[in-house]
Design an enzyme around this catalytic site. Structure first.
Site, PDB file in Angstrom:
ATOM      1  N   ASP A 312       0.858  -1.174   0.000  1.00 52.66           N
ATOM      2  CA  ASP A 312       0.000   0.000   0.000  1.00 52.66           C
ATOM      3  C   ASP A 312       0.904   1.237   0.000  1.00 52.66           C
ATOM      4  O   ASP A 312       2.127   1.145   0.098  1.00 52.66           O
ATOM      5  CB  ASP A 312      -0.926  -0.010   1.211  1.00 52.66           C
ATOM      6  CG  ASP A 312      -2.226   0.738   0.961  1.00 52.66           C
ATOM      7  OD1 ASP A 312      -2.258   1.582   0.046  1.00 52.66           O
ATOM      8  OD2 ASP A 312      -3.210   0.485   1.679  1.00 52.66           O
ATOM      9  N   GLU A 512     -10.274   6.997   4.284  1.00 52.90           N
ATOM     10  CA  GLU A 512      -9.201   6.464   5.115  1.00 52.90           C
ATOM     11  C   GLU A 512      -9.143   7.151   6.484  1.00 52.90           C
ATOM     12  O   GLU A 512     -10.164   7.432   7.096  1.00 52.90           O
ATOM     13  CB  GLU A 512      -7.864   6.533   4.351  1.00 52.90           C
ATOM     14  CG  GLU A 512      -7.903   5.728   3.049  1.00 52.90           C
ATOM     15  CD  GLU A 512      -6.542   5.496   2.455  1.00 52.90           C
ATOM     16  OE1 GLU A 512      -5.640   5.031   3.160  1.00 52.90           O
ATOM     17  OE2 GLU A 512      -6.381   5.757   1.245  1.00 52.90           O
TER      18      GLU A 512
END
Length: 789
Positions: A312, A512
């Protein structure tokens, strides 16, 4: 078998080899003898690659920091566009520009190399989170939190297929979806990316999405025309962090954790998912990007995954002893591709040096590169043609086409969960309907985060969503079709009393860690105030909540006559009207338990829920709901007031370059340039450049106390710098000169140097200055606290 194309076999150095047929890839459906031949072909390809180009296959930069010329020089194996990246630096670029850039990257990566070395086509990956959500005009489906409430895997499969087709139109190859996190604490800012708190439901829906995106292994169209590479993410435990803190720690007995958070992966692997993304979080203190026992031992050994493990966003840089540009530990632990948006050049150099000095064995590099080549073979990229020459590429009528929008509208209707109905639903034919709330005619808000931009919302308007339908538009059309009428009144005012009011309200978009919360109380009370005022005026009300998670809604439930959890429905707001008018049944059932208390916390069974997992009323169910307790201690707590933190401006905070707005603290105007950078997480800070005479203005909520500013000076000022608030002015020239290159520092602005409660700061530099800002927070300060810079 259908081939994507076979035009560049010579450039690959595979002239004379049998073209790779989609569906006949190694370890997929090929007969043993054919699979062995293809494996030999890839081994021969690997043997002819230089070490520099092998290493480049394992690095994935962001298109915002790389050009086709860079790809031609280094031969990176893949690129990505992050949530705020787009062609030419424009994340709102029109679809043809995406396809043109895809061609440019492909042509750069396949340009012939000297000495007969094979030229390997690059892949382009994107976060297509709820449809091809980066591109204007695409169909935007409900987020996963809503799809879980449908309990309809076939619908999810059809959504995946529609999404893949629209991705293919723009020339991209790979999506970082589905998210198969099991969200266990709704305070987590990524809860809406999860299908459910129940791991078995997540497994079912995730596998269906994989099939829709990639096709079914063994079928002729597997990873062929109209299909893209899928990625299960994030392995593992992302939805189980302590306190719901994004990228945090997951603690507990490993087998117990696996019994929840690993459950979705065997189903995705059985369905043929080609990619798995490593998670940011730690398991019992060890970051997943560096956890070989889990990335290799569990994922590959125990679960049998044979695809690509991709990192990521700079996740490898969070491993102890690593930086974004230097981290052999991740590759040794089992990562195959580093997602390194900006530091790709330094990472390439460090990996190359570590391969030369033996820190990373050549066998491990070859293993990872072979997985990349196998992925490209399975996807038909090896021996393929440029993106614009592939099936469906450039067929712009496919983007947002009526058939796909119909699927999205069906999904909206099936996902709505009716929590209360005192008899006001279904809305009656011929009724006069008032539609209130700032979210009613706000397509950006009903889509949430990961919509055109990373965080969504902000300066996006309905004009950015051609062909989409707001909830208001859907209600107006349905009222007209039923011989009634609807009036939009954001503030709920009216001249003639309506028969009923629909109040649309909820969370503003986020993505997020920006969406992490300390509790589940909705502090934006616009909806509550409208419901109470309309109730006092004798108008029956229907509350429609837009949210990325269950929220404590006791006050709103008490005030409304009917209450619908609409989640984040996407571009087809007409699906809401379908249920409210009774054209479709209210069939959604909670895939997350609904909180009885506002403080939030991890899932703890039905006893902690107001509405249990699986709850949802039929529209004919008019059984009364008892009055709910409206006490919420969290609302009595004075939280620290942040102006800017975690990459996001607070409600009411604004930034200007002199008098020109800088939405989301980004942009270029009047000598100020502001862009997102990473401090601790993706784009959680801003880099600000000043030209001589430029002024940066920051306004925030007024209140008690002083301000703390986290900052770093990247280039000392070439002239005087002042910071002003009201009549006060501070000379920062010397402080900034001393701070140059010394990393992050804290500026404390108390009443000793600025008026207490200042709600406007203006920083002016008479010379060139480069500054980074990570946080501006108001807080109470003890009497006598001085100022420091």
């Amino acid at each position: 078998m259908r081939l994507r194309a076979v035009a560049i076999m010579g450039a690959l150095g595979l002239a004379g080899c049998t073209p790779v047929a989609v569906g006949d890839a190694v370890n997929v459906t090929a007969p043993p003898t054919q699979g062995a031949k293809q494996s030999a072909d890839l081994s021969a390809l690997l043997a002819r690659m230089s070490l520099e180009h092998k290493v480049a296959q394992l690095i994935q930069p962001d298109i915002g920091s790389i050009t086709p010329a860079d790809v031609r020089e280094y031969r990176f194996g893949s690129v990505l566009n992050g949530g705020n990246s787009g062609p030419g630096g424009d994340d709102l670029a029109p679809a043809p520009e995406w396809l043109a850039l895809a061609d440019a990257f492909w042509e750069a990566s396949t340009a012939p190399l000297p000495g007969g070395e094979p030229a390997i086509p690059a892949l382009w990956a994107a976060d297509a989170m709820h449809g091809h959500s980066n591109v204007i005009g695409a169909t935007l489906f409900p987020h996963n939190v809503a799809l879980g409430a449908t309990r309809d895997p076939d619908l999810v499969r059809r959504i995946g297929a529609a999404t893949a087709l629209e991705i293919e139109v723009t020339g991209l190859d790979w999506t970082f979806a589905p998210t198969i996190a099991v969200a266990r604490d709704d305070r987590w800012g990524r809860t809406y990316e999860s299908y459910s708190e129940d791991p078995h439901l997540v497994a079912q829906m995730g596998a269906a999405m994989v099939e829709g995106l990639q096709g079914r292994r063994g079928d002729a169209d597997y990873l062929g025309a109209g299909r893209v590479i899928a990625t299960g993410k994030h392995f593992f435990g992302d939805g189980g962090t302590a306190g719901g803190v994004d990228q945090g720690d997951v603690n507990g007995n490993l087998e117990a954790l696996k019994a929840i958070h690993v459950v979705p992966y065997p189903a995705a692997i059985a369905q043929g998912v080609e990619g798995v993304m490593a998670s940011f979080n730690s398991i019992n203190g060890l970051k997943m990007h560096g956890n070989g026992a889990l990335l290799t031992g569990l994922l590959r050994g125990e679960l049998g995954f044979d695809g690509i493990v991709v990192g990521d966003w700079n996740g490898h840089g969070q491993i102890d002893g690593c930086t974004n540009s230097d981290c052999p530990q991740a590759l040794l632990a089992g990562l195959d591709i580093y997602m390194v948006p900006e530091d790709w050049k330094a990472l390439h150099a460090s990996l190359l040096a570590q391969a030369h000095n033996g820190t990373i064995p050549m066998a491990r590099i070859d293993e990872a590169v072979m997985r990349v080549l196998r992925l490209k073979q399975r996807a038909g990229i090896l021996g393929g043609v440029k993106p614009s020459a592939r099936p469906n590429a450039g067929n712009w009528e496919i983007l947002g086409n009526p058939a796909h929008r119909a699927i999205a509208r069906e999904a909206v209707a099936k996902s709505l969960v009716l929590l209360k109905n005192d008899g006001v639903l279904p809305l009656k034919a011929g009724a006069s309907i008032l539609v209130a709330g700032s979210a009613a005619d706000n397509i950006a808000q009903q889509n949430g985060g990961w919509t055109l931009t990373w965080q969504g919302g902000g300066e996006l308007t309905n004009g950015h969503f051609p062909g989409a339908t707001s909830i208001w538009n859907g209600l107006e059309a349905a009222a007209r079709e039923s011989d009634g009428n609807a009036t939009l009144s954001v503030d709920g005012s009216f001249d003639q009393r309506p028969d009923v009011a629909v109040v649309v309200f909820g969370e503003k978009p986020y993505a997020e860690f920006v969406g992490d919360r300390k509790d589940l109380a909705l502090r934006d009370e616009e909806g509550l105030e409208l419901l109470r005022r309309l109730k006092a005026q004798g108008v029956p009300t229907v509350a429609v909540l837009l949210s990325g998670r269950p929220l404590w809604m006791n006050r709103e439930l008490n005030a409304a006559d009917a209450f619908v959890a609409a989640w984040l429905p996407g571009s087809e707001g007409g699906g809401v009207a379908d249920v409210l008018f009774g054209a479709r049944p209210a069939g959604g059932r909670l895939s997350f338990s609904w909180p009885a208390k506002c403080d939030g916390g991890p899932v703890n069974g039905p006893e902690g829920a107001l509405f249990a997992f699986g709850y949802g009323r039929e529209i004919a169910d008019r059984s009364p709901m008892p009055s709910l307790d409206e006490a919420c201690g969290a609302l009595e707590v004075q939280l620290g007031t942040h102006w800017f933190e975690g990459g996001r401006l607070a409600d009411g905070a604004r930034v200007f370059a002199a008098d020109a707005p800088l939405p989301d603290f980004r942009g270029n105007a009047n000598g100020i340039t502001a862009r997102g950078i990473d401090r601790n997480a993706q784009e959680d800070a801003r880099a600000v450049s000043f030209q001589p005479g430029a002024t940066l203005v920051i306004e925030g909520p007024a209140g008690r106390g002083g301000l703390r500013i986290a900052y770093a000076v990247d280039q000392r000022p070439a002239g005087p710098v002042t910071l002003g608030a009201g009549d006060a002015s501070i000379d920062l020239t010397h402080a900034f000169a001393v701070a140059e290159g010394k990393g992050w520092r804290e500026m404390v602005l108390s009443a000793a140097c600025l008026p207490e409660g200042s709600d406007r700061l203006a920083m002016t530099s008479q010379g060139v200055l480069r500054l980074s800002i990570a946080a501006i927070v108001r807080e109470d300060m003890a009497e006598g606290t001085g100022c420091s810079f």
